[in-house]
Design an enzyme around this catalytic site. Sequence first.
Site, PDB file in Angstrom:
ATOM      1  CB  CYS A  18      19.202 -21.812  19.027  1.00  0.00           C
ATOM      2  SG  CYS A  18      17.900 -20.754  19.669  1.00  0.00           S
ATOM      3  CB  CYS A  40      20.369 -15.731  24.364  1.00  0.00           C
ATOM      4  SG  CYS A  40      18.672 -15.943  23.813  1.00  0.00           S
ATOM      5  CB  CYS A  99      23.159 -19.209  24.637  1.00  0.00           C
ATOM      6  SG  CYS A  99      22.592 -20.868  24.252  1.00  0.00           S
TER       7      CYS A  99
HETATM    8  S1  SF4 Z   1      19.331 -19.313  25.349  1.00  0.00           S
HETATM    9 FE1  SF4 Z   1      20.398 -20.332  23.647  1.00  0.00          FE
HETATM   10  S2  SF4 Z   1      19.035 -21.982  23.061  1.00  0.00           S
HETATM   11 FE2  SF4 Z   1      17.833 -20.588  24.314  1.00  0.00          FE
HETATM   12  S3  SF4 Z   1      16.845 -19.190  22.870  1.00  0.00           S
HETATM   13 FE3  SF4 Z   1      18.752 -18.239  23.480  1.00  0.00          FE
HETATM   14  S4  SF4 Z   1      20.261 -18.867  21.945  1.00  0.00           S
HETATM   15 FE4  SF4 Z   1      18.516 -20.237  21.779  1.00  0.00          FE
END
Ligand code: SF4
Length: 354
Positions: free
Chosen positions: A76, A80, A83
């Site tokens: 990604c 986040c 995540c």
């Molecule tokens: S939650 Fe994880 S997979 Fe989804 S956008 Fe955020 S970093 Fe990327």
Amino acid sequence: MLLSSLIVSPRFILEFCISTINGIFSSVFSKVCSWSRGACRATKSLVSDANSQSEQRTDENVTTPTSVNYHFTRKCNYKCGFCFHTAKTSFVLPLEEAKRGLKLLKEAGMEKINFSGGEPFLHEKGDFLGKMVQYCKTDLQLPSVSIVSNGSMIKETWFQKYGDFLDILAISCDSFDEETNQTIGRSQGRKSHIENLYKICSWCQQYKVAFKINSVINSFNVHEDLTEQINQLNPVRWKVFQCLLIDGENAGETALREAEKFVISDLQFQEFLDRHSAVSCLVPESNEKMRNSYLILDEYMRFLDCREGRKDPSRSILDVGVKDAISFSGFDEKMFLKRGGKYVWSKADMKLEW
Ligand code: SF4
């Protein structure tokens, strides 16, 4: 006459006896046959009843993969902090193998596929994803094909090429405050996550794809009120998740994220829901509902069992088939139905005004 009759009477008596004995035998024989046929029929019917009951029992024990979430990549471009499907590998199956797995799932009863990540538009600039979406809609004829994305990598050309084959596009957005998004990690550099969201919403309208929003409620956005913007964007569904800890993903020693500081209580989550009770498209998902009510396939096409608070993989459906692999998925079909997992998920049935 009488005399002559009496003269032949021993022969007559003999014939009479033979014919009577024959009659008795044939009557007994036919009765025995009829009983045995009956008994045979009864036995057959008992056996077939037992068989069908055991088939039913077997069917009851087999989980149907009605709705599957295929996280085909873990990579990604966002970071986040909470995540729960992190970049632990960079593996992606070759396209033909992924298609083989999708076909196995369809044969096992799959009706809905959701492609997720990581960020699914990252690999081969969304072309790999587009080809799977097209394959699922045209070759496998799945009623519903959807994607969850952070939206940052989607181009209009993708909609032009693959939009027809996609039912639902869900974009993750937790806040309409850019600073909060930066704090959470829901961003890449200085690019505006919110501008992107509005752009994709209008493309969905233009290319006839149902638009959905997913939000993770955590300690940084739990006090916000998103009612106005959500009503403006008018998604078909607004999925609101309570931030969830998964050992090995966003909690524990081996994890790539430490999400403890994002966690909120059930009461805080409920307060957020109450504040947004006027938003009709809101679909809440508490930790309890979330944990086992998703069929998750990882990048190797292994089902992930989240019952123990971590993701334990089954063997790959490509090696052992769907039936074997799914028995290790920990999937709670009742909770799937309770959380409203089965809904109108084909854009043809949504009766949307484009
Ligand atoms: S939650 Fe994880 S997979 Fe989804 S956008 Fe955020 S970093 Fe990327």
